[in-house]
Design a protein around this motif. Structure first.
Motif, short mmCIF file in Angstrom:
data_model
loop_
_atom_site.label_atom_id
_atom_site.label_comp_id
_atom_site.label_asym_id
_atom_site.label_seq_id
_atom_site.Cartn_x
_atom_site.Cartn_y
_atom_site.Cartn_z
N ARG A 252 -0.27 1.44 12.15
CA ARG A 252 0.82 1.60 11.19
C ARG A 252 1.82 2.66 11.61
NH1 ARG A 252 -0.92 0.62 5.15
NH2 ARG A 252 1.34 0.74 5.10
N ILE B 53 5.45 4.69 11.43
CA ILE B 53 6.22 5.14 10.27
C ILE B 53 7.63 5.50 10.74
CG2 ILE B 53 5.50 7.60 10.41
CD1 ILE B 53 5.33 7.47 7.29
N GLY C 90 1.75 6.04 9.52
CA GLY C 90 1.99 5.20 8.34
C GLY C 90 0.71 5.04 7.53
N GLY C 91 0.86 4.43 6.34
CA GLY C 91 -0.31 4.22 5.49
C GLY C 91 -0.70 5.49 4.76
N ARG C 92 0.29 6.17 4.20
CA ARG C 92 0.01 7.47 3.59
C ARG C 92 -0.89 7.35 2.35
NH1 ARG C 92 6.19 8.80 3.28
NH2 ARG C 92 6.19 6.52 3.39
N VAL C 93 -0.63 6.35 1.52
CA VAL C 93 -1.48 6.18 0.32
C VAL C 93 -2.88 5.74 0.74
CG1 VAL C 93 -1.73 4.99 -1.88
CG2 VAL C 93 0.54 5.60 -1.05
N THR C 94 -2.91 4.90 1.76
CA THR C 94 -4.20 4.43 2.26
C THR C 94 -5.07 5.62 2.68
OG1 THR C 94 -3.07 2.51 3.13
CG2 THR C 94 -5.26 2.95 4.04
N LEU D 182 -5.59 -1.36 1.57
CA LEU D 182 -4.42 -1.70 0.75
C LEU D 182 -3.53 -2.75 1.39
CD1 LEU D 182 -3.27 1.81 -0.55
CD2 LEU D 182 -4.99 0.26 -1.48
N HIS E 174 6.92 -1.98 8.21
CA HIS E 174 7.49 -2.40 6.93
C HIS E 174 8.45 -1.33 6.44
CE1 HIS E 174 4.69 -0.13 3.93
NE2 HIS E 174 4.77 0.53 5.04
N ASN F 6 9.17 1.76 4.68
CA ASN F 6 8.38 2.88 4.13
C ASN F 6 9.05 3.38 2.87
OD1 ASN F 6 8.37 3.31 7.44
ND2 ASN F 6 6.38 3.34 6.46
N GLN F 7 8.27 3.44 1.80
CA GLN F 7 8.83 3.91 0.53
C GLN F 7 8.90 5.44 0.52
OE1 GLN F 7 8.01 1.97 -3.10
NE2 GLN F 7 6.30 0.83 -2.26
N LEU G 185 5.41 6.58 -3.62
CA LEU G 185 4.01 6.48 -3.20
C LEU G 185 3.10 7.30 -4.11
CD1 LEU G 185 4.27 6.54 0.69
CD2 LEU G 185 4.25 4.59 -0.86
N MET H 273 2.45 5.08 -6.82
CA MET H 273 1.49 4.05 -6.37
C MET H 273 0.07 4.62 -6.40
SD MET H 273 1.27 2.20 -2.66
CE MET H 273 2.70 1.18 -2.70
O1 LIG Z 1 -0.26 1.38 2.47
C1 LIG Z 1 0.12 2.52 2.21
O2 LIG Z 1 -0.59 3.52 2.36
C2 LIG Z 1 1.50 2.67 1.60
O3 LIG Z 1 2.11 1.42 1.65
C3 LIG Z 1 2.35 3.67 2.34
O4 LIG Z 1 2.58 3.25 3.63
P1 LIG Z 1 3.53 4.10 4.63
O5 LIG Z 1 3.03 5.51 4.65
O6 LIG Z 1 3.38 3.39 5.93
O7 LIG Z 1 4.92 3.98 4.09
#
Ligand SMILES: O=C(O)[C@H](O)COP(=O)(O)O
Ligand SMILES: O=c1ccn([C@@H]2O[C@H](COP(=O)(O)OP(=O)(O)O[C@H]3O[C@H](CO)[C@@H](O)[C@H](O)[C@H]3O)[C@@H](O)[C@H]2O)c(=O)[nH]1
Length: 599
Positions: A432, A434, A445-449, A471, A520, A522-523, A528, A531
């Motif tokens: 992922r 970012i 990337g995948g900060r919420v994950t 996620l 994708h 990134n929000q 987030l 979220m």
């Molecule tokens: O899946 C996630 O953790 C969120 O969609 C955030 O993703 P990002 O940090 O890549 O924007």
């Protein structure tokens, strides 16, 4: 046809060799376990010549390779050949398992005492003869590191029938603390029978039970008495008396001091890794394994199933067109893999719906589907209602904000579902990157994950800790399974479905597929944070259901967002509530539209 993947419990197995005769029982076991075998010749001569020269080494390796029939490596020891020099070499090369054979290695070469007291890695001792056919394996378990190692080893034997036997004292009705970790995971292994028996003479009971077995795998005693060799009296008696082959294992993990009392449960906390590692090895795939689309179509036709792709979207005009054209052309027009593609729109205010309609796919606004049940906001609502509007026996969802779309995002998810009937649910995973300003960083990337979902999964659902992207928005499953599960309406939907599939259908029904890389939109951090708040609520709801505790009603469901403008901080409060929809199968209109569905 794709062959199922193997769990290889030990990547490198070390076996010392004395002279030119190979320890056949140890080699047979190592061969069954898979992984690499590293042979340690303890006599540094071969046909009267030193093996240290590269030529001699090659000669010896090829002779042994020929006789073992596997790729083996040879680790030549320095001149001194006893236990100290082997131990030193093991210490620096640390194999995952040292495998020794009784009596082969103990006829003047090593003593049991020196091996047991100073092996730096996991150890297994085998006393043959190795079974002539794949038969029954008996695995008596009491808990603790050695028991976990015996389970790991047993699960690496693929064609045997495994029985785990938990012996409890006749007066003890409760599971002992150290066994709790194993008790939690044992029912999850589909390929293992798990039984409990009461006995005050464990060695005797195991001996009797072992009469039906071809192989007995047992852990060394946690606390051997000084009079025994260090294996403990039970293991020693069984080694001497059992009619079948016996493997005794001793883990490199220290055995904790407190074997009983409230702290003792912690002894078994690593058992979960055995389950997770096995699942990870067997249920993780790569999309490239399913790139033969004609094969997937053949499987689909043979099974007589139909497949739907539903695309959730909220204001994705920049990417939705590319996503639809890519998958429609590759998976619907060039090969008949997908039977339908629909857009489930969340009432976008940009050109998203127009673009989808121009590309010839049915467009739904989820707020207008089943309006009698209300119109909630959120992605989960779109997915729930997509079950109602689509027809396929298999449903795949992919996000519509993917920048680097490729057909593998869909066929990768379909692969395990079409190949393996026991798989109910497949998640995509990927690297992922970012975006930071104009630059794309390869990772991060995948900060919420990483900051919310995975820590919570590890804490409350450790069985799912091998899921790389819990996620991910690219996933799919069988309608029969999905219609029986509730759906959160917002961003909690992935969390809820993953946990529910696990709770209802078991870990072995879940697979994950490497889709390589996903870029994708990134929000921003605040979105987030919102979220995460929803995902936390989804976790709490699932825990409530598991432990029958009302918590969610009590907790605050509004969130303060912090603003900083013109040098001043201010607080903005908003309600951020995750709600759950019942399983689709409970909706009468769904049953009418899908007459094959049965409540
Ligand atoms: O899946 C996630 O953790 C969120 O969609 C955030 O993703 P990002 O940090 O890549 O924007
Ligand atoms: O009300 C909504 C909100 C989003 N979406 C769509 O859902 C997808 C994912 O939404 P996005 O906001 O891009 O989520 P991410 O930041 O990518 O969040 C990740 O984590 C979420 C929570 O688990 C998952 O839903 C996502 O699929 C996953 O990519 C996109 O196609 C959106 O257009 C909707 O259809 N309706």
């Amino acid at each position: 046809m794709l062959t199922p993947k193997r769990f290889i419990p030990f990547r490198r197995i070390a076996i010392p060799v004395i002279g030119q005769t190979l320890p056949q029982n140890a080699l047979n076991l190592a061969r069954e376990l898979g992984g690499d075998i590293v042979l340690y010749p303890l006599t540094p001569s071969f046909h009267g010549e030193k093996v240290n020269s590269p030529r001699q080494k090659r000669k010896q390796v090829s002779k042994w390779q020929e006789s073992i029939g596997l790729n083996v490596r040879i680790q030549v020891l320095p001149e001194s050949e006893g236990w100290p020099s082997l131990r030193q070499s093991l210490e620096s090369n640390l194999p995952d398992l040292l495998l020794l054979e009784i009596p082969y290695h103990f006829q003047g070469t090593f003593t049991l005492h020196e091996v047991l007291s100073s092996t730096p890695c996991n150890l297994a001792l085998i006393r043959g003869p190795w079974p002539e056919h794949y038969g029954n394996v008996l695995l008596p378990l009491r808990g603790g590191p050695h028991a976990e190692l015996s389970l790991r080893l047993a699960l690496g034997l693929h064609d045997f029938r495994l029985t785990a036997l938990h012996l409890v004292g006749p007066e003890r009705s409760q599971i002992e603390g150290p066994f709790r970790g194993l008790a939690r995971i044992l029912p999850s292994f589909r390929d293992l029978t798990y039984k409990t028996a009461a006995s005050d003479q464990p060695a005797q009971t195991i001996l009797e039970e072992s009469r039906q077995a071809d192989l007995l795998i047992i852990g060394a005693a946690a606390r051997p008495t000084p009079e025994t060799s260090g294996l403990g009296s039970t293991a020693e008696n069984l080694l001497n008396q059992a009619a079948c082959s016996v493997v005794v294992v001793k883990s490199a993990q220290p055995v904790p001091e407190l074997w009983s009392g409230p702290e003792s449960e912690r002894i078994g906390y690593k058992a979960i890794s055995v389950l997770v590692d096995k699942w990870f090895a067997e249920n993780t795939f790569h999309a490239d394994e399913f790139a033969d689309l004609h094969e997937l179509v053949t499987l689909k036709e043979k099974q007589n199933v139909t497949i739907s792709l539903a695309l959730p979207a909220l204001n994705e005009e920049e990417t939705v067109g590319q996503v639809i054209s890519c998958v429609k052309s590759a998976l619907m027009e060039q090969v008949p893999l997908l039977d339908e593609i629909v857009l489930m729109d969340s009432n976008s205010t940009d050109r998203t719906r127009e673009i989808a309609a121009e590309l010839g796919i049915p467009v739904f606004i989820h707020q207008e589907v089943l309006p009698q049940y209300g119109a909630r906001r959120g992605k989960g609502e779109a997915l729930w209602k997509s079950l109602y509007v689509t027809k396929g026996d298999i449903i795949v969802w992919i996000d519509t904000d993917i920048v680097n779309i490729h057909p593998r995002f869909v066929y990768g998810i379909l692969g395990p579902l079409l190949h393996f009937p026991q798989i109910q649910f497949v998640k995509g995973f990927y690297r992922r990157p970012i975006r930071e300003g104009e630059k794309i960083q390869a990772t991060g990337g995948g900060r919420v994950t990483e900051l919310t979902a995975r820590p919570l999964i590890n804490m409350f659902y450790p069985e799912l800790s091998g899921v790389i992207q819990p996620l991910s928005g690219e996933y799919g499953g069988r309608r029969r399974a999905l219609e029986r599960l509730p759906f959160f309406s917002g961003y909690g939907v992935e969390t809820g479905l993953l946990i529910d599939v696990f709770e209802h259908y078991g870990l072995s029904s879940i697979a994950q597929v490497d889709l390589q890389e996903r870029i994708h939109h990134n929000q921003p951090l605040e979105a987030l944070s919102r979220m995460s708040f929803l995902i936390l609520q989804a976790f709490i709801r699932k825990l409530e259901q598991r432990y029958h505790l009302p918590i969610l009603e009590e907790v605050n469901k509004s969130m303060k967002f912090i603003r900083y403008e013109e040098g001043r901080y201010s607080l903005l409060v908003q309600e951020v509530v995750e709600q759950e929809r019942p399983p689709m199968i409970e909706i009468p209109e769904y049953l009418e539209k899908h007459p094959h569905a049965r409540p």
